[in-house]
Write a protein that holds these residues in place. Structure first.
Motif, short mmCIF file in Angstrom:
data_model
loop_
_atom_site.label_atom_id
_atom_site.label_comp_id
_atom_site.label_asym_id
_atom_site.label_seq_id
_atom_site.Cartn_x
_atom_site.Cartn_y
_atom_site.Cartn_z
N TRP A 1 -14.49 -19.59 -20.90
CA TRP A 1 -13.74 -19.97 -19.69
C TRP A 1 -12.52 -19.51 -19.44
O TRP A 1 -12.03 -18.74 -20.58
CB TRP A 1 -13.77 -21.70 -20.03
CG TRP A 1 -13.47 -22.19 -21.05
CD1 TRP A 1 -14.16 -22.47 -22.42
CD2 TRP A 1 -11.91 -22.53 -21.37
NE1 TRP A 1 -13.16 -22.98 -23.31
CE2 TRP A 1 -12.03 -22.93 -22.69
CE3 TRP A 1 -10.76 -22.53 -20.70
CZ2 TRP A 1 -10.62 -23.27 -23.41
CZ3 TRP A 1 -9.47 -23.01 -21.21
CH2 TRP A 1 -9.61 -23.31 -22.44
N THR B 1 -8.94 -20.29 -16.66
CA THR B 1 -8.28 -21.45 -15.90
C THR B 1 -8.09 -21.08 -14.72
O THR B 1 -7.71 -19.93 -14.53
CB THR B 1 -7.20 -22.05 -16.63
OG1 THR B 1 -5.98 -20.96 -16.82
CG2 THR B 1 -7.39 -22.74 -18.03
N THR C 1 -5.11 -25.92 -13.29
CA THR C 1 -5.15 -26.64 -14.77
C THR C 1 -6.65 -26.90 -15.03
O THR C 1 -6.95 -27.40 -16.02
CB THR C 1 -4.34 -27.92 -14.76
OG1 THR C 1 -4.74 -28.69 -13.54
CG2 THR C 1 -2.80 -27.79 -14.32
N PRO D 1 -10.42 -25.74 -16.54
CA PRO D 1 -11.23 -24.68 -17.25
C PRO D 1 -12.28 -24.29 -16.25
O PRO D 1 -12.91 -25.20 -15.82
CB PRO D 1 -11.62 -25.47 -18.73
CG PRO D 1 -10.47 -26.51 -18.71
CD PRO D 1 -10.28 -27.00 -17.44
#
Length: 198
Positions: A24, A26, A29, A31
């Motif tokens: 993952w 971002t 904020t 993910p």
């Protein structure tokens, strides 16, 4: 000398959490998965904790997971999906496809395109209320397929569901893994460990 083959081990069970393995990135904020559908890590309802939110069939999430040092690779390794859903229909079914690729040191990474030897069967959600804990049946990687020290790329796809997935989201809580432990010096178990009693 006591060796693994002399002990009737139970299989060891561990959980792979969704954020293990850096599958993952971002966005702000939040993910966001790097694979198909770019699913996000989000709060389940208003419960104060999160999971991977699948919003469409075909959404995928990847984990990189190093085989623990105590896995007996000559015995099968089992995986199942722990999930939840915003559905409140107990008869809704969820079909997950889990594929993997094993890498040894010095080997180039590639897509997780290897099917489990035993696929994970479609699961009936069984939740009479939204956000119920659910677990699929076990899928299996046969013994003598993996090697000690392998790193696995594991891809979990929500392949099909009766839930209205765009609003009754399906949440990937994690993957449970069971394996026969190899805890003593020597060649490992002469037979597969038994199913845990817990």
């Amino acid at each position: 000398m006591i060796r693994d083959r002399n002990i009737e081990w139970e299989r060891k069970r561990v959980q792979i959490d969704p954020l293990v393995g850096m599958g993952w990135t971002t966005a702000g904020t939040v993910p966001v998965g790097l694979h198909t559908g770019a699913p996000v890590f989000a709060e389940i309802g208003t419960l104060g904790f999160g999971a991977v939110k699948f919003e469409g069939e075909g959404d995928e999430w990847c984990n990189l997971w190093a085989l623990p040092a105590d896995v007996d690779v000559d015995q099968p390794l089992y995986l199942r999906v722990v999930y939840s859903s915003g559905s409140s229909t107990a008869a809704d079914t969820m079909t997950f496809i889990v594929t993997y690729k094993a890498f040894a040191e010095g080997e180039a990474f590639a897509a997780a395109d290897t099917a489990l030897n035993t696929a994970i069967a479609a699961d009936t959600y069984g939740g009479a209320a939204a956000n119920t804990v659910a677990k699929t049946a076990w899928g299996k990687i046969n013994g003598a397929v993996l090697s000690e020290g392998d790193i696995l790329l594991i891809e979990t796809e929500i392949h099909a569901t009766d839930a209205t997935i765009a609003s009754e989201f399906v949440y990937l809580v994690g993957l449970e893994v069971e394996y026969s432990p190899k805890r003593t010096a020597g060649t490992g178990n002469s037979q597969e460990a038994t199913t845990p009693t817990s």
